[in-house]
Design a protein around this motif. Structure first.
Motif: not given
Length: 374
Positions: A103-109
């Motif tokens: 999973c990747l949250g908003p605006r994450e890299v």
């Protein structure tokens, strides 16, 4: 087999046999006659057991991980690995394959790295994310398959305001068993690859040859991964529809292929899509498989145990386990180790003449999230 058991056909006395076994133990030697039945079994005896992980359990935990666990160096990825209860605590879905929810949250890299184990991503939910694979920014959408071949740099970027969830599949247990794991972090500058001027470069290149087959079991073998890194869901769905119109079979199967060679997309892992539209025949295959439910709901009977599933659920079918699927219409993504068995000449398949008798049902406790067979 102990001394008493071997005494029945031994020539020497028990004392002489005891001395022999003590000498073998001291020399780090193992007499084959005591372990033949453990090593040369009539059929595969995988340690992994059939199991199911529900999306309704995993997704809230993943969202909590987004809130509490930053993505960055050290942890590298926010991944919930499928841990098969039969494997003694190891974080593997089955003996040869890693499966996980990433999973990747908003605006994450998620920072760039590379490793010898190959990987695939099958997108479940979300928009706005791309995976950069050796400089090619592959935009990810639900139903898409994205490849990360061995030792290719990759990082994940979420440019949007919503989270994304996808299935991660790797041949990590297989590569680790061969003592072949290598890992490197992006040397910089920065933690990620430079943002490319264009995206989806591998998909834009003209790649000759079909991207799907309905039977790659006897297809050509190739050590080279597919140069096409993105297989889009609309194209996959159209291929399923086309093949489905030609058959009344309750199970329509296509395997994603390397367009240039017709082989599996990666040397060690095969990716396929099952469209279930009825009650399929029970089949056994040598080798392990991880299933991901993309759409629809239904059930699978694995070695007599019934597993009911919904979108986002993941389940495993260990080697030589009989499996049949039941649904009005559902689409299942399948990851398997079959290319390795094909290359070694030990791939085997058996169709059972009758449906399995259901002897148990998999239940999940809503409080603990733990599964059990009843």
């Amino acid at each position: 087999m102990n001394i008493a058991e071997t005494s029945a056909f031994a020539v020497g006395s028990d004392g002489e046999l005891g001395a022999l076994y003590e000498g073998l133990e001291a020399a780090e030697l193992q007499p084959l006659w005591t372990i033949t039945e453990e090593l040369l079994t009539p059929t595969p005896r995988p340690a992994a057991v059939p199991w199911l992980w529900t999306f309704s359990t995993m997704k809230p935990l993943a969202r909590e991980a987004i809130r509490l666990v930053p993505v960055g160096r050290g942890g590298e990825r926010r991944v919930l690995a499928l841990r098969n209860p039969g494997l003694g605590g190891r974080p593997y879905a089955v003996g040869t394959l890693w499966g996980a929810l990433q999973c990747l949250g908003p605006r994450e890299v998620a920072p760039a790295h590379r490793h010898t184990p190959g990987a695939v991503r099958f997108v479940l939910e979300g928009e706005g994310v791309w995976t950069t694979v050796d400089g090619d920014a592959c935009v990810m959408r639900p139903g898409d398959l994205i490849l990360t071949p061995s030792m290719q740099w990759h990082d994940h970027t979420n440019s949007g305001d919503q989270e994304m969830f996808w299935f991660d599949g790797l041949d990590l247990p297989m590569v680790q068993a061969m003592d072949g794991v290598f890992f490197e972090r992006w040397p910089g500058p920065g933690e990620s690859q430079p943002r490319p001027a264009e995206r989806n470069a591998s998909a834009a290149r003209r790649v000759e040859g079909p991207r799907y087959t309905d039977d790659a079991v006897t297809g050509p073998l190739s050590p080279q991964p597919s140069q096409l890194l993105i297989y889009r869901w609309p194209e996959t769905a159209a291929e399923l529809e086309r093949r489905g119109r030609k058959s009344d079979d309750p199970l329509v199967t296509i395997e994603y292929t390397n367009p240039r060679t017709g082989s599996s997309v990666l040397p060690t892992m095969a990716c396929a899509l099952h469209r279930v539209r009825g009650h399929s025949q029970a089949v056994r295959r040598a080798g392990n498989a991880v299933y991901v439910v993309f759409s629809g709901q239904g059930a699978s009977v694995i070695d007599g145990q019934r597993f009911s599933w919904r979108p986002g659920d993941m389940f495993v079918v260990p080697s030589w386990s009989a499996v049949e699927h039941i649904a009005t219409q559902a689409d299942l993504f399948v990851l398997s180790d079959e290319p390795v068995l094909r290359a070694l000449g030990i791939a085997r398949r058996q169709v059972l003449p009758e449906p399995q008798q259901v002897t148990g049902e998999f239940h999940r406790s809503p409080r603990s999230g733990e599964g059990e067979i009843r």
